[in-house]
Design an enzyme around this catalytic site. Structure first.
Site, mmCIF file in Angstrom:
data_model
loop_
_atom_site.group_PDB
_atom_site.id
_atom_site.type_symbol
_atom_site.label_atom_id
_atom_site.label_comp_id
_atom_site.label_asym_id
_atom_site.label_seq_id
_atom_site.Cartn_x
_atom_site.Cartn_y
_atom_site.Cartn_z
ATOM 1 C CG HIS A 72 -0.501 0.437 2.462
ATOM 2 N ND1 HIS A 72 -0.091 -0.455 3.414
ATOM 3 C CD2 HIS A 72 -0.300 1.672 2.985
ATOM 4 C CE1 HIS A 72 0.318 0.218 4.474
ATOM 5 N NE2 HIS A 72 0.225 1.511 4.237
ATOM 6 C CB SER B 182 3.036 1.420 6.016
ATOM 7 O OG SER B 182 1.862 1.936 6.593
ATOM 8 C CG ASP C 250 -0.184 -3.828 2.576
ATOM 9 O OD1 ASP C 250 -0.313 -3.056 3.545
ATOM 10 O OD2 ASP C 250 0.274 -3.470 1.476
HETATM 11 C C1 E8B Z 1 0.699 5.832 0.869
HETATM 12 C C2 E8B Z 1 0.566 5.500 2.332
HETATM 13 C C3 E8B Z 1 1.613 6.241 3.145
HETATM 14 C C4 E8B Z 1 -0.846 5.888 2.818
HETATM 15 C C5 E8B Z 1 -1.020 5.478 4.286
HETATM 16 O O1 E8B Z 1 -0.524 4.474 4.691
HETATM 17 N N1 E8B Z 1 -1.756 6.331 5.094
HETATM 18 C C6 E8B Z 1 -1.954 6.175 6.462
HETATM 19 C C7 E8B Z 1 -2.705 7.166 7.083
HETATM 20 C C8 E8B Z 1 -2.945 7.098 8.435
HETATM 21 C C9 E8B Z 1 -2.445 6.057 9.210
HETATM 22 C C10 E8B Z 1 -1.695 5.054 8.592
HETATM 23 C C11 E8B Z 1 -1.147 3.927 9.392
HETATM 24 C C12 E8B Z 1 0.038 3.286 8.980
HETATM 25 C C13 E8B Z 1 0.547 2.237 9.733
HETATM 26 C C14 E8B Z 1 -0.118 1.788 10.903
HETATM 27 C C15 E8B Z 1 -1.313 2.430 11.289
HETATM 28 C C16 E8B Z 1 -2.064 1.999 12.521
HETATM 29 N N2 E8B Z 1 -1.342 1.216 13.453
HETATM 30 C C17 E8B Z 1 -1.820 3.480 10.543
HETATM 31 C C18 E8B Z 1 -1.451 5.120 7.212
#
Ligand code: E8B
Length: 232
Positions: free
Chosen positions: A41, A183, A89
């Site tokens: 993602h 992420s 993912d």
């Molecule tokens: C292109 C990508 C960067 C888009 C994206 O991932 N957005 C986004 C927005 C809010 C929270 C998160 C998020 C990530 C990792 C863990 C978590 C919750 N543990 C939330 C992720």
């Protein structure tokens, strides 16, 4: 990383920062000299552009002796990954050349045995993702320890309501949690990568929405297959 603290520099020499135009987008980690594992993602907002991979870093901005930006030869998302859910993912990135390994750049072993990590096991997650609810982005690597929660608890109606498959795992997200930009980073339990951070419900630090990780062991054959086919 919410509710965590600055990591000790270079104690996680496998950590990678996936960057576009010098901007950190997602985490990742070195699984072989020429291969980084991350989350599919992370390519959602890249408009098809290819990442560059920063290895050997603690600070994203400051000059550091073993910090090096690598070009990516190939980006291979898992064929089952899609923008509608968190399934499969995973993203494999082949570096243009083998990473130069040293005290600051090392491969992280990953779990090949497909067996759930026991609930209450305390694991660690690190990243350069946001460190506040207002979205503050750190310059330095942060980390936090989190206990694994059972799939049954994570799938409760008031939590992820049955969407957590046997190829996913969860950790408690009360106050301390992975967040945007984390992420793709590894969930490390007893020195071994068991999971890869996925965005899940894209909320952070809310105990009603535990953190979700793609378990790595179920994908061992895919990972080995991609690395073998692209070798050389
Ligand atoms: C292109 C990508 C960067 C888009 C994206 O991932 N957005 C986004 C927005 C809010 C929270 C998160 C998020 C990530 C990792 C863990 C978590 C919750 N543990 C939330 C992720």
């Amino acid at each position: 990383i919410l509710g965590g603290y600055e990591a000790k520099p270079h104690l996680r020499p496998y950590m990678a920062s996936l960057q576009l135009d010098g901007q950190h987008v997602c985490g990742g980690f070195l699984i072989a000299e020429q291969w980084v594992l991350s989350a599919a993602h992370c390519t959602e907002e890249t408009d098809g552009r290819v990442f560059q991979v920063l290895l050997g870093a603690h600070s994203l901005r400051e000059p550091e002796p073993h910090k090096r930006l690598y070009r990516v030869r190939a980006q291979i998302p898992h064929p089952g990954s899609n923008i509608h859910n968190n399934k499969d993912d995973l993203l494999l990135l082949q570096l243009e050349e083998k990473a130069e390994l040293n005290a600051h750049v090392q491969v992280l072993p990953w779990q090949r045995e497909d067996r759930d990590v026991a609930a209450d096991t305390v694991c660690e997650v690190a990243g350069w993702g946001t460190i506040s609810h207002s979205g503050r982005r750190p310059d330095k690597l942060y980390q936090v320890e989190r206990p694994v929660i059972s799939r049954d608890v994570c799938n409760h109606r008031t939590r992820h309501d049955g969407t957590i498959t046997e190829k996913m795992m969860c950790t408690d997200s009360r106050k301390k949690d992975s967040c945007k930009g984390d992420s793709g980073g590894p969930l490390v339990c007893s020195g071994v990568a068991e999971g890869v951070v996925t965005a899940g419900s894209r909320v952070c630090g809310n105990y009603k929405k535990p953190a979700i990780y793609t378990r790595i062991a179920p994908y061992a054959a895919w990972i080995d297959g991609v690395m073998a086919s692209a070798a050389g």
